[in-house]
Design a protein around this motif. Structure first.
Motif, PDB file in Angstrom:
ATOM      1  N   PHE A 265      -4.743   3.348  -4.575  1.00  0.00           N
ATOM      2  CA  PHE A 265      -3.883   4.129  -3.680  1.00  0.00           C
ATOM      3  C   PHE A 265      -2.421   3.730  -3.866  1.00  0.00           C
ATOM      4  O   PHE A 265      -1.533   4.568  -3.972  1.00  0.00           O
ATOM      5  N   TYR A 266      -2.181   2.421  -3.970  1.00  0.00           N
ATOM      6  CA  TYR A 266      -0.804   1.939  -4.158  1.00  0.00           C
ATOM      7  C   TYR A 266      -0.257   2.371  -5.519  1.00  0.00           C
ATOM      8  O   TYR A 266       0.911   2.745  -5.642  1.00  0.00           O
ATOM      9  N   GLN A 267      -1.121   2.351  -6.540  1.00  0.00           N
ATOM     10  CA  GLN A 267      -0.650   2.760  -7.890  1.00  0.00           C
ATOM     11  C   GLN A 267      -0.235   4.225  -7.882  1.00  0.00           C
ATOM     12  O   GLN A 267       0.760   4.617  -8.467  1.00  0.00           O
ATOM     13  N   GLU A 268      -0.997   5.029  -7.125  1.00  0.00           N
ATOM     14  CA  GLU A 268      -0.683   6.464  -7.033  1.00  0.00           C
ATOM     15  C   GLU A 268       0.691   6.649  -6.363  1.00  0.00           C
ATOM     16  O   GLU A 268       1.514   7.427  -6.819  1.00  0.00           O
ATOM     17  N   ILE A 269       0.919   5.868  -5.325  1.00  0.00           N
ATOM     18  CA  ILE A 269       2.197   5.948  -4.600  1.00  0.00           C
ATOM     19  C   ILE A 269       3.343   5.543  -5.540  1.00  0.00           C
ATOM     20  O   ILE A 269       4.354   6.235  -5.634  1.00  0.00           O
ATOM     21  N   THR A 270       3.149   4.473  -6.263  1.00  0.00           N
ATOM     22  CA  THR A 270       4.201   3.978  -7.165  1.00  0.00           C
ATOM     23  C   THR A 270       4.482   5.012  -8.249  1.00  0.00           C
ATOM     24  O   THR A 270       5.628   5.285  -8.585  1.00  0.00           O
TER      25      THR A 270
ATOM     26  N   ILE B 106       6.638  -3.217   5.535  1.00  0.00           N
ATOM     27  CA  ILE B 106       5.778  -3.818   6.556  1.00  0.00           C
ATOM     28  C   ILE B 106       4.342  -3.266   6.425  1.00  0.00           C
ATOM     29  O   ILE B 106       3.376  -3.951   6.709  1.00  0.00           O
ATOM     30  N   VAL B 107       4.221  -2.021   5.918  1.00  0.00           N
ATOM     31  CA  VAL B 107       2.887  -1.432   5.794  1.00  0.00           C
ATOM     32  C   VAL B 107       2.042  -2.278   4.860  1.00  0.00           C
ATOM     33  O   VAL B 107       0.880  -2.587   5.138  1.00  0.00           O
ATOM     34  N   GLU B 108       2.648  -2.716   3.765  1.00  0.00           N
ATOM     35  CA  GLU B 108       1.890  -3.515   2.798  1.00  0.00           C
ATOM     36  C   GLU B 108       1.472  -4.839   3.431  1.00  0.00           C
ATOM     37  O   GLU B 108       0.377  -5.338   3.230  1.00  0.00           O
ATOM     38  N   GLU B 109       2.369  -5.376   4.279  1.00  0.00           N
ATOM     39  CA  GLU B 109       2.046  -6.652   4.945  1.00  0.00           C
ATOM     40  C   GLU B 109       0.881  -6.456   5.917  1.00  0.00           C
ATOM     41  O   GLU B 109      -0.034  -7.289   5.989  1.00  0.00           O
ATOM     42  N   ILE B 110       0.888  -5.318   6.606  1.00  0.00           N
ATOM     43  CA  ILE B 110      -0.209  -5.019   7.549  1.00  0.00           C
ATOM     44  C   ILE B 110      -1.523  -4.928   6.777  1.00  0.00           C
ATOM     45  O   ILE B 110      -2.539  -5.527   7.162  1.00  0.00           O
ATOM     46  N   MET B 111      -1.466  -4.238   5.648  1.00  0.00           N
ATOM     47  CA  MET B 111      -2.699  -4.058   4.868  1.00  0.00           C
ATOM     48  C   MET B 111      -3.178  -5.395   4.311  1.00  0.00           C
ATOM     49  O   MET B 111      -4.369  -5.684   4.273  1.00  0.00           O
TER      50      MET B 111
ATOM     51  N   LEU C 218     -18.621  -5.314  -1.060  1.00  0.00           N
ATOM     52  CA  LEU C 218     -17.823  -4.838   0.079  1.00  0.00           C
ATOM     53  C   LEU C 218     -16.331  -5.086  -0.160  1.00  0.00           C
ATOM     54  O   LEU C 218     -15.488  -4.222   0.058  1.00  0.00           O
ATOM     55  N   ILE C 219     -16.013  -6.276  -0.642  1.00  0.00           N
ATOM     56  CA  ILE C 219     -14.599  -6.651  -0.825  1.00  0.00           C
ATOM     57  C   ILE C 219     -14.010  -5.940  -2.049  1.00  0.00           C
ATOM     58  O   ILE C 219     -12.928  -5.354  -1.979  1.00  0.00           O
ATOM     59  N   ASN C 220     -14.767  -5.931  -3.163  1.00  0.00           N
ATOM     60  CA  ASN C 220     -14.252  -5.289  -4.390  1.00  0.00           C
ATOM     61  C   ASN C 220     -14.015  -3.795  -4.186  1.00  0.00           C
ATOM     62  O   ASN C 220     -12.963  -3.266  -4.548  1.00  0.00           O
ATOM     63  N   ASP C 221     -14.995  -3.124  -3.557  1.00  0.00           N
ATOM     64  CA  ASP C 221     -14.841  -1.672  -3.353  1.00  0.00           C
ATOM     65  C   ASP C 221     -13.550  -1.376  -2.605  1.00  0.00           C
ATOM     66  O   ASP C 221     -12.743  -0.541  -3.029  1.00  0.00           O
ATOM     67  N   LEU C 222     -13.335  -2.069  -1.516  1.00  0.00           N
ATOM     68  CA  LEU C 222     -12.158  -1.778  -0.679  1.00  0.00           C
ATOM     69  C   LEU C 222     -10.866  -2.174  -1.401  1.00  0.00           C
ATOM     70  O   LEU C 222      -9.906  -1.399  -1.426  1.00  0.00           O
ATOM     71  N   SER C 223     -10.857  -3.322  -2.069  1.00  0.00           N
ATOM     72  CA  SER C 223      -9.631  -3.759  -2.781  1.00  0.00           C
ATOM     73  C   SER C 223      -9.274  -2.777  -3.884  1.00  0.00           C
ATOM     74  O   SER C 223      -8.098  -2.428  -4.045  1.00  0.00           O
ATOM     75  N   LEU C 224     -10.293  -2.322  -4.632  1.00  0.00           N
ATOM     76  CA  LEU C 224     -10.014  -1.379  -5.735  1.00  0.00           C
ATOM     77  C   LEU C 224      -9.437  -0.071  -5.197  1.00  0.00           C
ATOM     78  O   LEU C 224      -8.492   0.487  -5.742  1.00  0.00           O
ATOM     79  N   GLU C 225      -9.990   0.389  -4.064  1.00  0.00           N
ATOM     80  CA  GLU C 225      -9.485   1.644  -3.482  1.00  0.00           C
ATOM     81  C   GLU C 225      -8.033   1.491  -3.035  1.00  0.00           C
ATOM     82  O   GLU C 225      -7.197   2.367  -3.258  1.00  0.00           O
ATOM     83  N   ILE C 226      -7.743   0.357  -2.396  1.00  0.00           N
ATOM     84  CA  ILE C 226      -6.376   0.126  -1.908  1.00  0.00           C
ATOM     85  C   ILE C 226      -5.427   0.008  -3.093  1.00  0.00           C
ATOM     86  O   ILE C 226      -4.346   0.615  -3.111  1.00  0.00           O
ATOM     87  N   GLU C 227      -5.859  -0.702  -4.124  1.00  0.00           N
ATOM     88  CA  GLU C 227      -5.047  -0.879  -5.340  1.00  0.00           C
ATOM     89  C   GLU C 227      -4.742   0.481  -5.985  1.00  0.00           C
ATOM     90  O   GLU C 227      -3.598   0.792  -6.320  1.00  0.00           O
TER      91      GLU C 227
ATOM     92  N   GLU D 223       2.473   9.030   2.931  1.00  0.00           N
ATOM     93  CA  GLU D 223       2.997   8.456   1.688  1.00  0.00           C
ATOM     94  C   GLU D 223       4.468   8.077   1.825  1.00  0.00           C
ATOM     95  O   GLU D 223       4.909   7.056   1.336  1.00  0.00           O
ATOM     96  N   LEU D 224       5.217   8.881   2.545  1.00  0.00           N
ATOM     97  CA  LEU D 224       6.653   8.603   2.654  1.00  0.00           C
ATOM     98  C   LEU D 224       6.864   7.239   3.309  1.00  0.00           C
ATOM     99  O   LEU D 224       7.615   6.404   2.824  1.00  0.00           O
ATOM    100  N   CYS D 225       6.071   7.008   4.364  1.00  0.00           N
ATOM    101  CA  CYS D 225       6.204   5.745   5.107  1.00  0.00           C
ATOM    102  C   CYS D 225       5.851   4.592   4.167  1.00  0.00           C
ATOM    103  O   CYS D 225       6.533   3.576   4.115  1.00  0.00           O
TER     104      CYS D 225
END
Lengths: 95, 95
Positions: A82-87, A38-43, A71-80, A30-32
């Motif tokens: 995850f980012y909201q939790e970090i924020t 750049i992590v967001e760009e990689i993702m 397939l696309i929605n499941d992964l996008s929602l999970e990533i989204e 999470e710290l990274c």
């Protein structure tokens, strides 16, 4: 039997999705994530490539439109999520 | 028949490669290529996605390793040659 090529394609796509999840939820701590943009760009690039793989499989009639969307929605929602939790954590730390 | 899925995949890949060629050799005129670095970035992303599509098709046993290599090498060599021609013209104009 046509089914085997379709099953194989779906398995490969699920494996690729799993790799992206493992990379995001496992490799980047999470710290990274909070500090290096750049992590967001990689993702973003990983998601672009994954969605084009899914689109390719759909155009080859290997998976249905519904499976492609799932397939696309499941992964996008999970990533989204995850980012909201970090924020949220970032704002709490600054609070 | 398994052959149809493989043939379809190869046709889709060849169509995608053709789109990239048309975009580079048709849409972007030489002047734009010489002056806007974003074009090269667009082409890099297009090549990244195309090579991952080819890799996906190979992992799904839709195309052979040799066909995969040929698809990627042919397109990369053409793009490389096109950029060299542009660079040559740039140096001549400055000469």
């Amino acid at each position: 039997m046509e089914k085997t090529k379709s099953n194989k394609a779906l398995t490969v796509l699920k494996t690729d999705a799993k790799k992206i999840r493992q990379e995001l939820f496992g490799q980047f701590d999470e710290l990274c994530l909070m500090q290096c943009p750049i992590v967001e760009e990689i993702m973003d690039t990983q998601m672009l490539v994954f969605s084009r793989e899914v689109d390719f499989a759909k155009r080859c009639d290997l998976i249905s439109k519904e499976t492609a969307l799932m397939l696309i929605n499941d992964l996008s929602l999970e990533i989204e999520a995850f980012y909201q939790e970090i924020t949220k954590k970032q704002t709490q730390q600054k609070g």
